[in-house]
Scaffold this motif. Sequence first.
Motif, PDB file in Angstrom:
ATOM      1  N   GLU A 144       0.827  -1.207   0.000  1.00 23.11           N
ATOM      2  CA  GLU A 144       0.000   0.000   0.000  1.00 23.11           C
ATOM      3  C   GLU A 144       0.865   1.264   0.000  1.00 23.11           C
ATOM      4  O   GLU A 144       0.612   2.207  -0.744  1.00 23.11           O
ATOM      5  CB  GLU A 144      -0.943   0.003   1.204  1.00 23.11           C
ATOM      6  CG  GLU A 144      -1.909   1.152   1.223  1.00 23.11           C
ATOM      7  CD  GLU A 144      -2.860   1.164   0.047  1.00 23.11           C
ATOM      8  OE1 GLU A 144      -3.218   2.254  -0.400  1.00 23.11           O
ATOM      9  OE2 GLU A 144      -3.229   0.070  -0.439  1.00 23.11           O
ATOM     10  N   THR A 184       3.931   1.540  -1.052  1.00 25.61           N
ATOM     11  CA  THR A 184       4.616   1.624  -2.340  1.00 25.61           C
ATOM     12  C   THR A 184       3.703   2.221  -3.395  1.00 25.61           C
ATOM     13  O   THR A 184       4.129   3.065  -4.190  1.00 25.61           O
ATOM     14  CB  THR A 184       5.112   0.236  -2.781  1.00 25.61           C
ATOM     15  OG1 THR A 184       5.996  -0.283  -1.781  1.00 25.61           O
ATOM     16  CG2 THR A 184       5.836   0.287  -4.107  1.00 25.61           C
ATOM     17  N   LYS A 185       2.442   1.798  -3.406  1.00 24.97           N
ATOM     18  CA  LYS A 185       1.478   2.362  -4.357  1.00 24.97           C
ATOM     19  C   LYS A 185       1.290   3.858  -4.113  1.00 24.97           C
ATOM     20  O   LYS A 185       1.222   4.640  -5.064  1.00 24.97           O
ATOM     21  CB  LYS A 185       0.129   1.654  -4.234  1.00 24.97           C
ATOM     22  CG  LYS A 185       0.120   0.256  -4.803  1.00 24.97           C
ATOM     23  CD  LYS A 185      -1.239  -0.393  -4.623  1.00 24.97           C
ATOM     24  CE  LYS A 185      -1.247  -1.816  -5.118  1.00 24.97           C
ATOM     25  NZ  LYS A 185      -2.558  -2.465  -4.902  1.00 24.97           N
ATOM     26  N   GLU A 186       1.210   4.254  -2.848  1.00 25.66           N
ATOM     27  CA  GLU A 186       1.037   5.667  -2.524  1.00 25.66           C
ATOM     28  C   GLU A 186       2.254   6.491  -2.962  1.00 25.66           C
ATOM     29  O   GLU A 186       2.108   7.569  -3.533  1.00 25.66           O
ATOM     30  CB  GLU A 186       0.793   5.849  -1.029  1.00 25.66           C
ATOM     31  CG  GLU A 186      -0.545   5.331  -0.558  1.00 25.66           C
ATOM     32  CD  GLU A 186      -0.708   5.372   0.953  1.00 25.66           C
ATOM     33  OE1 GLU A 186       0.204   5.859   1.658  1.00 25.66           O
ATOM     34  OE2 GLU A 186      -1.758   4.922   1.432  1.00 25.66           O
ATOM     35  N   GLN A 225       4.389   5.685  -5.297  1.00 29.42           N
ATOM     36  CA  GLN A 225       4.449   5.682  -6.752  1.00 29.42           C
ATOM     37  C   GLN A 225       3.481   6.714  -7.328  1.00 29.42           C
ATOM     38  O   GLN A 225       3.839   7.474  -8.235  1.00 29.42           O
ATOM     39  CB  GLN A 225       4.120   4.297  -7.299  1.00 29.42           C
ATOM     40  CG  GLN A 225       4.215   4.203  -8.804  1.00 29.42           C
ATOM     41  CD  GLN A 225       3.875   2.819  -9.320  1.00 29.42           C
ATOM     42  OE1 GLN A 225       3.306   2.000  -8.614  1.00 29.42           O
ATOM     43  NE2 GLN A 225       4.218   2.551 -10.561  1.00 29.42           N
TER      44      GLN A 225
END
Length: 113
Positions: free
Chosen positions: A79, A81-83, A85
């Motif tokens: 989560e 990492t997605k934020e 990115q």
Amino acid sequence: MLLSNSRRVPKTPGKCSESIFENTKAVGNELSLKTIAALRANAEADLSHLQALVGAKLPSAVIALQSNLLRKGLEMCVEQTKEFQALSTKGVANVTKPIKDALEKALTDAKAA
């Protein structure tokens, strides 16, 4: 024709570099805040895990807590990492926008002249 356009060029790089600097600073601040929030969330998860380990009575409970910590840790990592990115992608778009706008304006001015 080129000389008349070149007289306007010095004004554009100054505005462009100011805008790039401001956007870069804003993105850096957002990334810093997101990093602090992620570190805080990870620290809170680790502390709650340690509290649960202290209260565990059986080895099977410890194993269950450990496996639960690994699962939650991986979910948090994905989560976060997605934020990061998404924030980085948005930041790159914001930082490069003044350059893109300046180039488009220069091409439009060149075609008009």
